[in-house]
Design a protein around this motif. Structure first.
Motif, PDB file in Angstrom:
ATOM      1  N   ASN A  76       0.688  -1.107  -0.036  1.00  0.00           N
ATOM      2  CA  ASN A  76       0.036  -0.113  -0.095  1.00  0.00           C
ATOM      3  C   ASN A  76       0.814   1.201   0.059  1.00  0.00           C
ATOM      4  OD1 ASN A  76      -2.107   1.856   0.160  1.00  0.00           O
ATOM      5  ND2 ASN A  76      -2.623   1.532   2.115  1.00  0.00           N
ATOM      6  N   MET A  77       1.457   1.443  -1.048  1.00  0.00           N
ATOM      7  CA  MET A  77       2.627   2.444  -1.515  1.00  0.00           C
ATOM      8  C   MET A  77       2.210   3.676  -2.251  1.00  0.00           C
ATOM      9  SD  MET A  77       6.565   1.639  -2.840  1.00  0.00           S
ATOM     10  CE  MET A  77       5.849   1.534  -4.508  1.00  0.00           C
ATOM     11  N   PRO A  78       2.409   5.020  -1.547  1.00  0.00           N
ATOM     12  CA  PRO A  78       2.205   5.884  -2.607  1.00  0.00           C
ATOM     13  C   PRO A  78       2.754   6.098  -3.846  1.00  0.00           C
ATOM     14  CG  PRO A  78       2.246   6.814  -0.327  1.00  0.00           C
ATOM     15  CD  PRO A  78       2.804   5.418  -0.290  1.00  0.00           C
ATOM     16  N   LYS A  79       2.237   6.179  -4.727  1.00  0.00           N
ATOM     17  CA  LYS A  79       3.018   6.276  -6.300  1.00  0.00           C
ATOM     18  C   LYS A  79       3.959   7.424  -6.328  1.00  0.00           C
ATOM     19  CE  LYS A  79       0.548   5.382 -10.064  1.00  0.00           C
ATOM     20  NZ  LYS A  79       1.020   4.116 -10.718  1.00  0.00           N
ATOM     21  N   LEU A  80       3.706   8.596  -5.806  1.00  0.00           N
ATOM     22  CA  LEU A  80       4.899   9.561  -5.796  1.00  0.00           C
ATOM     23  C   LEU A  80       5.377   9.687  -4.266  1.00  0.00           C
ATOM     24  CD1 LEU A  80       6.208  11.914  -7.386  1.00  0.00           C
ATOM     25  CD2 LEU A  80       4.423  13.645  -6.513  1.00  0.00           C
ATOM     26  N   GLY A  81       6.798   9.669  -4.598  1.00  0.00           N
ATOM     27  CA  GLY A  81       7.409   9.660  -3.238  1.00  0.00           C
ATOM     28  C   GLY A  81       8.551  11.040  -3.356  1.00  0.00           C
ATOM     29  N   LEU A  82       8.909  11.412  -2.073  1.00  0.00           N
ATOM     30  CA  LEU A  82      10.447  12.225  -2.190  1.00  0.00           C
ATOM     31  C   LEU A  82      11.308  11.433  -2.019  1.00  0.00           C
ATOM     32  CD1 LEU A  82      10.772  15.227  -1.986  1.00  0.00           C
ATOM     33  CD2 LEU A  82      11.155  14.842   0.297  1.00  0.00           C
ATOM     34  N   GLY A  83      12.214  11.798  -3.326  1.00  0.00           N
ATOM     35  CA  GLY A  83      13.660  11.358  -3.257  1.00  0.00           C
ATOM     36  C   GLY A  83      14.634  12.238  -2.563  1.00  0.00           C
ATOM     37  N   THR A  84      15.244  11.876  -1.579  1.00  0.00           N
ATOM     38  CA  THR A  84      16.112  12.730  -0.874  1.00  0.00           C
ATOM     39  C   THR A  84      17.690  12.786  -1.009  1.00  0.00           C
ATOM     40  OG1 THR A  84      16.618  10.839   0.664  1.00  0.00           O
ATOM     41  CG2 THR A  84      14.471  12.215   1.116  1.00  0.00           C
TER      42      THR A  84
END
Length: 277
Positions: free
Chosen positions: A12-20
């Motif tokens: 259940n993973m958001p399709k858009l993440g923040l790369g750091t």
């Protein structure tokens, strides 16, 4: 703004993440807190980024319940003996100030490694509750197939470079057939995607940014997530707004016609890549 998720038997993973990467220290903490305020719920970090502690501070400062944030981290390719992996993973949890990660990946294939013992250790980390899900990054298809089909590893994600100028059809098809998601890193080609004339023309046609076109092309694909790095509020917001962009069949045909062999990440320790398909 609501972030769309990939839902499967495992995820259940958001399709858009923040790369750091390559943010560190206070810059990273501020960027992550800001992203969470804007509505991001997926943060991508790694031991090798040397920013897990900064991400951990942001998780605390955000005030959000830990269960509402999907956190991915990774173990580096030279820490893949069982003892080194466990030590690295323990350090990850300590830095993140968390009892678990949502997704734990092997960052790159190892050199001269004991693949079986490495994968057994990865699986045990999941079975013991330290990682809700496990996966791998930068694995070519033959190696991924060995891990999944021969070793029976319950991988949930394969993370690889993927964007408008690099094809990953074979890996994506395999991921879909095996109930896995494919997370695209460097989804904007380290900003080079915005310089492609065809992408710029599509953006002008729709009155949006070229980066939003490149991201939407990825995000509209089933089982595909993306983790673009963005530190400014403007860039984080525009990336999140990519969900609102509407591509048409002509746009997709133009993007499909672009060369698909442009790789921007290929360090000396990279594996033998699959040919673009």
């Amino acid at each position: 703004m609501q972030n769309i998720v990939i839902e499967s038997r495992q995820l259940n993973m958001p399709k858009l993440g923040l790369g750091t990467w390559p943010m560190v220290g206070d810059e990273c903490t501020r960027a992550v807190v800001q992203a969470l305020e804007l509505g991001y719920r997926h943060i991508d970090t790694a031991a090798a980024y040397e920013n897990e502690d900064a991400v951990g501070r942001a998780l605390v400062e955000s005030g959000l319940p830990r269960k509402e944030i999907y956190v991915t981290s990774k173990v580096w390719w030279d820490k893949l003996t069982p003892s080194d992996m466990r030590r690295s993973f323990d350090n990850t949890l300590q830095a993140l100030q968390s009892e678990y990660v949502d997704l734990f990946l092997i960052h790159w294939p190892g050199k001269g490694w004991d693949l079986v013992r490495t994968i057994e250790t990865l699986i045990s980390i999941k079975e013991q509750g330290g990682a809700r899900n496990i996966g791998v990054a930068n694995f070519p298809l033959p190696l991924l197939r060995e891990v999944v089909e021969v070793m029976g590893a319950p991988l949930a994600v394969i993370q690889v470079e993927y964007h408008v100028s690099l094809a990953q059809r074979a890996l994506l098809q395999y991921a879909r057939e095996h109930d896995m998601a494919l997370t695209a890193y460097s989804p904007l080609m380290r900003n080079k995607a915005a310089e492609i004339p065809a992408i710029r023309r599509i953006a002008e046609k729709h009155g949006v940014l070229p980066t939003q076109i490149a991201l939407k092309w990825l995000l509209e694909q089933p089982n595909v997530a993306a983790v673009p790095k963005a530190s400014s509020r403007a860039n984080q917001s525009s990336n999140l707004a990519s969900f609102n962009v509407q591509l048409d069949d002509d746009d997709r045909a133009v993007i499909a016609s672009l060369p698909k062999d442009q790789r921007v990440v290929s360090p000396e320790y990279a594996p033998q890549w699959d040919p673009p398909t």
